[in-house]
Design an enzyme around this catalytic site. Sequence first.
Site, PDB file in Angstrom:
ATOM      1  N   ALA A 259      43.174  51.163  41.363  1.00  0.00           N
ATOM      2  CA  ALA A 259      42.881  50.432  40.123  1.00  0.00           C
ATOM      3  C   ALA A 259      42.144  51.413  39.213  1.00  0.00           C
ATOM      4  O   ALA A 259      40.919  51.458  39.173  1.00  0.00           O
ATOM      5  CB  ALA A 259      42.016  49.226  40.424  1.00  0.00           C
TER       6      ALA A 259
ATOM      7  N   GLY B 201      33.387  50.747  35.677  1.00  0.00           N
ATOM      8  CA  GLY B 201      34.263  50.700  36.848  1.00  0.00           C
ATOM      9  C   GLY B 201      34.935  49.351  36.963  1.00  0.00           C
ATOM     10  O   GLY B 201      35.020  48.606  35.983  1.00  0.00           O
ATOM     11  N   ASN B 202      35.432  49.047  38.153  1.00  0.00           N
ATOM     12  CA  ASN B 202      36.028  47.723  38.362  1.00  0.00           C
ATOM     13  C   ASN B 202      35.811  47.283  39.807  1.00  0.00           C
ATOM     14  O   ASN B 202      35.234  48.023  40.598  1.00  0.00           O
ATOM     15  CB  ASN B 202      37.510  47.731  37.984  1.00  0.00           C
ATOM     16  N   ARG B 203      36.286  46.078  40.132  1.00  0.00           N
ATOM     17  CA  ARG B 203      35.929  45.464  41.414  1.00  0.00           C
ATOM     18  C   ARG B 203      36.856  45.837  42.564  1.00  0.00           C
ATOM     19  O   ARG B 203      36.767  45.251  43.641  1.00  0.00           O
ATOM     20  CB  ARG B 203      35.920  43.940  41.247  1.00  0.00           C
TER      21      ARG B 203
END
Length: 413
Positions: free
Chosen positions: A285, A218-220
Amino acid sequence: MPRPELVPRRPWQGRRILLGVTGGIAAYKSIQLARDLTRLGAEVDVVLTAAAQKFVAPLSFEGVTGRPVLTDLFSVDGAAMHLRLGKDADAICVAPATADFVARAAEGRADDLLCTALLATHAPVVVCPAMNDRMFAHPQVQENVERLRQRPGYVIAGPGVGALAAGEEGGPGRMLEPQDITEYIGRALGAEDAYRERRVLVTAGPTREALDPVRYVGNRSSGRMGYAVAAAAWRRGASVTLVSGPSSLEPPVGVDLVRVQSADEMFAAVADAIGAADVSVFAAAVADFRPTTTESDKVKREAVGDEFAVLLAPNPDIAGETRDRRKAGSVTVGFALETTDLLENARKKLAKKDFDLLVANDVTQEGAGFDVETNRVTILDKQGEPESLPLMSKDAVAEEILDRVASRLSARR
Ligand code: C5P
């Protein structure tokens, strides 16, 4: 979660709001509402009915609004008060609205200051019913609420479902929370022609690409930017669909929320909604890659040994691959988050994905990018020069974006 800091901003700033409080136990929550609206920059005139004064005191409201509270239709300085209040208000909100108030307002009675002011106004009116759930379900109350709902300029906000006073719990009856009522008032104040009867689609948040049942790539991303755009578009009068990856944020009031996990799920939700959207804002995102295989059982350490190689494959480009499904004449906004060559990369994305506007942010700058409340962005379009905006809250960035979308929508109408 701590309450967000309320700073004066549109559509509340400098606007006059008449807050009518009638006699229900939820009246104590309206003190918070009056305080929030005041902190958002509005001038709040509070009218308490006689019954409301059995629950809350005028002084409580004066303390938070800094303005005198009005109670009496018949007073020396109040001879034409109902006319002034009705004329000066940019919006009227009645919270809580009891069964008795709803009945009197539906009838068009003029037997107290609040009901009389309602007859003397052209301002939008937000009515927030609050009563015992059996009372709210009564056909007579339902009929009265429906009469108000049909009246031009009137919005019925709530009631919600949840614990009621006197330990009862069941169907709808509970007054909406002050922060939700604030959003309805914001919409009453902020609805604008460019967005009325328009559909806005927003993607937000990260995506999670499963490695096994418990782990993911995943991402932030927090989802803040997309949630801010969705909330602001609803406030401007649009119908909003928010397709959100996993986010811990409260869903914005009034929007149709579609929760997804992976890029594939987000793709399907966008493909479904984009054909009807007059505006699409791609603020998510999206993970660019996903594991080529997802294990059906949790991968064990012992089974892996010294190395665990994960093979990744590209995800669908949601904005790019749904281009053909866009509604004719719609306006599309993309985001680009870069760490190098910001403008050059942004221009490429604008062209490749056929966006009308591209919002570029440089995550290396302080206060910009992921998981912060603020953003420093540059907005590009197909013709013009890049426009660099100063550091501002994500709410303010959302308004800047929607201003630019509005002028394009109006030009294409
Ligand atoms: O990730 P990237 O910087 O390329 O994202 C540019 C724009 O394209 C963003 O608006 C993002 O939401 C969108 N995007 C997408 N599907 C992807 C990757 C990005 O819709 N798989």
